[in-house]
Design a protein around this motif. Structure first.
Motif, mmCIF file in Angstrom:
data_model
loop_
_atom_site.group_PDB
_atom_site.id
_atom_site.type_symbol
_atom_site.label_atom_id
_atom_site.label_comp_id
_atom_site.label_asym_id
_atom_site.label_seq_id
_atom_site.Cartn_x
_atom_site.Cartn_y
_atom_site.Cartn_z
ATOM 1 N N VAL A 505 0.809 -1.317 0.048
ATOM 2 C CA VAL A 505 -0.030 -0.080 -0.054
ATOM 3 C C VAL A 505 0.775 1.410 0.044
ATOM 4 O O VAL A 505 0.530 2.457 -0.191
ATOM 5 N N ASP A 506 2.308 1.104 0.245
ATOM 6 C CA ASP A 506 3.253 2.310 0.606
ATOM 7 C C ASP A 506 3.842 2.414 -0.965
ATOM 8 O O ASP A 506 4.607 3.346 -0.930
ATOM 9 N N ARG A 507 3.714 1.723 -1.785
ATOM 10 C CA ARG A 507 4.347 1.918 -3.056
ATOM 11 C C ARG A 507 3.340 2.431 -4.333
ATOM 12 O O ARG A 507 2.183 2.543 -4.341
ATOM 13 N N ASP A 508 4.277 3.270 -5.179
ATOM 14 C CA ASP A 508 3.499 3.860 -6.182
ATOM 15 C C ASP A 508 3.530 3.023 -7.640
ATOM 16 O O ASP A 508 4.591 2.271 -7.638
ATOM 17 N N SER A 509 2.978 3.528 -8.516
ATOM 18 C CA SER A 509 2.890 2.892 -9.863
ATOM 19 C C SER A 509 3.647 3.538 -10.951
ATOM 20 O O SER A 509 4.154 3.278 -11.842
ATOM 21 N N LEU A 510 3.812 4.809 -10.663
ATOM 22 C CA LEU A 510 4.461 5.696 -11.742
ATOM 23 C C LEU A 510 5.495 6.666 -10.932
ATOM 24 O O LEU A 510 5.021 7.602 -10.311
ATOM 25 N N VAL A 511 6.768 6.492 -11.346
ATOM 26 C CA VAL A 511 7.697 7.282 -10.253
ATOM 27 C C VAL A 511 8.752 7.820 -11.302
ATOM 28 O O VAL A 511 8.951 7.386 -12.370
ATOM 29 N N VAL A 512 9.349 9.009 -10.896
ATOM 30 C CA VAL A 512 10.627 9.635 -11.338
ATOM 31 C C VAL A 512 11.558 9.584 -10.379
ATOM 32 O O VAL A 512 11.595 10.058 -9.307
ATOM 33 N N PRO A 513 12.896 8.890 -10.621
ATOM 34 C CA PRO A 513 13.945 8.935 -9.692
ATOM 35 C C PRO A 513 14.602 10.232 -9.530
ATOM 36 O O PRO A 513 14.475 11.134 -10.431
ATOM 37 N N ASP A 514 15.087 10.414 -8.131
ATOM 38 C CA ASP A 514 15.652 11.736 -7.783
ATOM 39 C C ASP A 514 16.906 11.976 -8.515
ATOM 40 O O ASP A 514 18.211 11.960 -7.899
ATOM 41 N N GLU A 515 17.053 12.053 -9.940
ATOM 42 C CA GLU A 515 18.359 12.306 -10.352
ATOM 43 C C GLU A 515 18.388 13.321 -11.662
ATOM 44 O O GLU A 515 17.328 13.138 -12.510
ATOM 45 N N PHE A 551 -3.829 4.189 -1.666
ATOM 46 C CA PHE A 551 -4.148 3.549 -0.264
ATOM 47 C C PHE A 551 -3.640 4.448 1.077
ATOM 48 O O PHE A 551 -2.422 4.923 0.932
ATOM 49 N N PRO A 552 -4.199 4.685 2.100
ATOM 50 C CA PRO A 552 -3.658 5.121 3.176
ATOM 51 C C PRO A 552 -2.735 4.219 3.950
ATOM 52 O O PRO A 552 -2.837 2.950 3.591
ATOM 53 N N GLY A 554 -1.109 3.173 7.376
ATOM 54 C CA GLY A 554 -1.104 3.430 9.057
ATOM 55 C C GLY A 554 -2.350 4.395 9.188
ATOM 56 O O GLY A 554 -2.038 5.019 10.389
ATOM 57 N N GLY A 555 -3.384 4.667 8.442
ATOM 58 C CA GLY A 555 -4.311 5.585 8.637
ATOM 59 C C GLY A 555 -4.023 6.894 8.202
ATOM 60 O O GLY A 555 -4.870 7.880 8.395
ATOM 61 N N VAL A 556 -2.875 7.010 7.599
ATOM 62 C CA VAL A 556 -2.427 8.589 6.962
ATOM 63 C C VAL A 556 -2.662 8.403 5.559
ATOM 64 O O VAL A 556 -2.156 7.316 4.703
ATOM 65 N N PRO A 557 -3.545 9.482 4.987
ATOM 66 C CA PRO A 557 -3.696 9.252 3.626
ATOM 67 C C PRO A 557 -2.578 9.528 2.523
ATOM 68 O O PRO A 557 -1.776 10.401 3.076
ATOM 69 N N ARG A 558 -2.642 8.856 1.493
ATOM 70 C CA ARG A 558 -1.730 9.262 0.508
ATOM 71 C C ARG A 558 -2.255 9.868 -0.694
ATOM 72 O O ARG A 558 -3.054 9.295 -1.138
ATOM 73 N N PRO A 559 -1.575 10.747 -1.455
ATOM 74 C CA PRO A 559 -2.063 11.442 -2.626
ATOM 75 C C PRO A 559 -2.051 10.305 -3.637
ATOM 76 O O PRO A 559 -1.208 9.755 -3.947
ATOM 77 N N ALA A 583 -8.214 9.245 -4.264
ATOM 78 C CA ALA A 583 -7.326 9.927 -3.183
ATOM 79 C C ALA A 583 -7.270 11.418 -3.559
ATOM 80 O O ALA A 583 -7.775 11.782 -4.553
ATOM 81 N N SER A 584 -6.364 11.875 -2.607
ATOM 82 C CA SER A 584 -6.105 13.513 -2.928
ATOM 83 C C SER A 584 -5.149 13.733 -4.217
ATOM 84 O O SER A 584 -4.635 12.925 -4.675
ATOM 85 N N VAL A 585 -5.262 14.981 -4.439
ATOM 86 C CA VAL A 585 -4.328 15.614 -5.783
ATOM 87 C C VAL A 585 -3.809 16.890 -5.080
ATOM 88 O O VAL A 585 -4.579 17.551 -4.691
ATOM 89 N N HIS A 586 -2.512 16.990 -5.637
ATOM 90 C CA HIS A 586 -1.835 18.152 -5.356
ATOM 91 C C HIS A 586 -0.763 18.430 -6.634
ATOM 92 O O HIS A 586 -0.101 17.687 -6.992
#
Length: 721
Positions: A505-515, A551-552, A554-559, A583-586
């Motif tokens: 639940v803490d993993r993302d589907s589309l990411v960009v590495p910090d490079e 998915f949240p 530990g009860g903390v929402p994720r965007p 979920a939320s959007v920013h």
């Protein structure tokens, strides 16, 4: 051979044609002008003749033909106006009969439908001096009290195949009543009472909104330890009810049976089918035993092949596999409600292939539905490579190696089966290059990643298209690629557990590495994805007709869309159309949001640019200017704070399920607020399933029932799925 434009000239006697040639052909030129006008008149006469028939008439003539037969125009949703007008006389000849009303409901809505005359299910007290004979269509169980020893009859109680007597209910039947049941798919939605169904003037129309999508030659997935004697039909390894694959041999003059409708297979119906088949075929020699029963076998709802050998139906055992119980020796236990099967001790196979059908609202995400309009033809690129298990190139990695050896040209990789592909996948796009990786029509390959699916491009302009893939893992974008996801699934949570819950639940589907300073551009259409993490420097994010879920933890929402998991940094400029964001959007800028359902607040950094229209926005959202959005529009002129709070609570979108493995995933419930179900710009629902135009389908059905339902009868529309 004489030209068609010189037919008049050809009718002249040869002597005049010879003299005309000698004079420089003035007569030929005159007749050519006359022939041109003649052809126009002839074409107009032919068009008038074609206009007499609905099969050949131009579109503008169809309303006039419909008016001649009294056809009222409908919204064009499931079929064309031509088809609707053409069927009018056929409906009229059978007007008022149950098979005709059932066919009408099916044709007008495009949903599975069954019509039930509730007056035939009313109980009565028999007078011994004047016994009332039963009609052939009325089962004996409809007289007297409930036959409590008939398990199948009790399982059908309150549904489309109910055969039990009921007392009279004079209340008006509400629209969209749901069947209360035990463990069936219908009961997993919030049940509503059967108000007003059973009366002398009531006709019920049971409607199945979900479709059945058949899969063939799919590798079954083994269950997680310690249940490795069990398997899932679903390639994701999640509980998925098996759906009926509607049989094409239905008599249109008869009412539909269970095998004709896109509904979950009823466990007791399957149990009775297997036991009846065993009793019939076991006395026969093995070589004479058929491989098909009512529900199982080639061309039926599902089939299994163990180590390449088809399993005959008499080996099956219908069983509740909630605890992964083993069957007796020589049998294979099947749970059609969970999409599971298990083997006896010592009989576990190495490989199992299955044919089955799963249920879903629409052709979205990876699936076997029609994607031909989005596929790239194999001959249209400079380089093409097919991939399939057992062929010369049987992995994605091998195909990519060949592509690199050829100098990474503009190319196409097509997966021609529904096999399992995995490992590490890396695509390095050359400057200005493009690559398409697509599943063939009717196939649903699964890509199970060990790491991330890495896509890199040193310069802007390089393009990667993924079409029709079911991906367990994440895409990682490096550099400046342009990524297009079409009819793909990036499984929310990356993988699913045996119970269908997201694994990570803490993993993302589309990411960009910090490079470096990446500036990717992403377009997602008709897809289902998990959380998206793109920086504000990305060129653009476009999402259409899709579902995004986070998915949240530990009860903390994720965007769902942001630059970071905490949501404290905005994502890029974004365009959202006809999508559901769970979920939320920013984001830095919301260029456009049209017909979108947001379940959590939306925060936009730049509110002076962009527009939000025909969408649902939760309280606390900060967006650019809004047009026809909810709940804002419903709150116009409301000054009472308590009343405003009640309106906000009523307008919160409700869904059949928010679990990805459920057939009703992200489907708006029929009892959701009318402002949401009809809040799109064309009167359709907001969200990812707007293209289904379900309010228009229901309106079309009600319009037709006003015309074809016998006088004095009342119709109840009952949504089963």
């Amino acid at each position: 051979m004489m030209d068609r434009a010189e037919r008049l000239y050809a009718l002249l006697p040869a002597v005049y044609r010879i003299r005309d040639e000698e004079e420089g052909s003035p007569l030929r030129a005159l007749l050519a002008v006359m022939e041109e006008e003649h052809l126009r008149i002839e074409g107009d006469i032919q068009a008038l003749y074609d206009g007499w028939f609905v099969e050949t008439a131009p579109e503008w003539v169809l309303p006039y033909i419909g008016d001649l037969v009294g056809n009222r125009l409908l919204a064009e949703v499931t079929h064309s106006r031509r088809t609707d007008v053409a069927r009018t006389l056929g409906y009229r000849r059978r007007k008022g009969t149950l098979p005709m009303l059932e066919a009408l409901a099916r044709d007008v809505t495009g949903w599975g439908a069954r019509a039930v005359a509730f007056m035939e299910l009313l109980g009565w007290s028999q007078n011994l001096n004047h016994p009332r004979p039963l009609a052939p269509s009325i089962p004996v169980e409809s007289v007297g009290t409930v036959h409590i020893r008939n398990r199948d009859l009790l399982d059908r109680l309150g549904g489309a195949w109910d055969g039990t007597a009921h007392t009279v209910d004079v209340r008006t039947a509400p629209g969209g009543a749901w069947r209360p049941g035990s463990r069936s798919l219908e009961s997993r939605s919030r049940a509503r009472p059967q108000e007003g169904w059973y009366g002398p003037r009531k006709v019920g129309f049971f409607l199945w909104r979900l479709g059945a999508f058949p899969l063939e030659a799919m590798p079954a997935r083994r269950a997680d330890p310690p249940n490795q004697h069990g398997w899932h039909f679903s390639p994701l390894g999640a509980p998925v009810p098996l759906f009926v694959r509607p049989r094409p041999d239905r008599d249109p003059t008869q009412r539909a049976e269970e095998i004709h409708l896109p509904a979950p297979i009823r466990p007791l119906a399957f149990h009775g089918d297997v036991e009846e088949h065993r009793a019939r075929v076991l006395p026969l020699p093995p070589e004479e035993r058929p491989l098909s029963s009512r529900w199982y076998g080639p061309g039926r709802s599902f089939q299994m092949r163990v180590d390449g050998v088809p399993v005959p139906p008499h080996r099956l055992l219908c069983k509740d596999l909630g605890g992964w119980a083993r069957p007796p020796a020589g049998r294979i236990a099947v749970d059609v409600d969970r999409g599971r099967f298990t083997f006896a001790e010592g009989e576990e196979p190495e490989e199992v292939q299955v044919d089955f059908a799963y249920g879903f609202s629409a052709g979205m995400g990876g699936g076997p539905y029609d994607r031909r309009a989005t596929l790239v033809p194999p001959g249209s690129t400079a380089w093409f490579q097919s991939v399939a298990k057992g062929s010369e190139v049987e992995t994605l990695q091998q195909a990519l190696e060949v592509w690199e050896e050829r100098g990474r040209p503009h190319g196409l990789i097509q997966i021609d089966d529904s096999g399992i592909y995995g490992g590490n996948v890396e695509v390095d796009l050359p400057p200005g290059g493009s690559l398409v990786i697509q599943a063939a029509q009717g196939r649903m390959p699964s890509v199970r990643l060990v790491g991330d699916f890495r896509v890199a491009a040193p310069e802007a302009g390089a393009r990667l298209v993924l079409n029709g893939l079911l991906v367990e893992g994440a895409l990682s974008l490096g550099g400046n690629p342009t990524l297009e996801l079409v009819h793909c699934t990036l499984v929310p949570g990356r993988m699913l557990t045996d119970d269908g819950a997201p694994w990570f639940v803490d993993r993302d589907s589309l990411v960009v590495p910090d490079e470096g300073d990446p500036t990717p551009q992403v377009t997602i259409s008709s897809s289902i994805v998990g959380p998206i993490r793109l920086p504000a420097t990305a060129r653009e994010l476009v999402i259409r007709d899709s579902i995004v879920q986070a998915f949240p933890v530990g009860g903390v929402p994720r965007p769902a869309i942001a630059a970071t998991d905490a949501g404290d940094e905005p994502g890029p400029a974004t365009i959202l159309e006809r999508s559901t964001i769970l979920a939320s959007v920013h984001v830095r800028e919301l260029t456009l949001a049209s017909q979108v359902i947001f379940t959590e607040p939306v925060v936009t950094e730049r509110t002076q640019a962009g527009c939000v229209r025909f969408s649902y926005l939760p309280p606390g959202s900060r967006t650019p200017r809004r047009f026809h959005c909810q709940p804002d529009r419903a709150l116009e002129g409301i000054g009472d704070p308590a009343e405003a709070e009640r309106i906000r609570a009523r307008l919160v979108p409700t869904f059949t399920s928010l679990r990805y493995s459920h057939p009703g995933y992200a489907q708006l419930r029929h009892d959701a607020a009318l402002e949401i179900r009809t809040g799109g710009e064309d009167g359709a629902e907001m969200g990812a399933f707007r293209e289904l135009m379900q309010p228009q389908r229901e309106a079309n059905l009600r319009t037709r029932l006003e015309e074809y339902l016998p006088f004095g009868l009342e119709a109840a529309l009952i949504y089963v799925t």
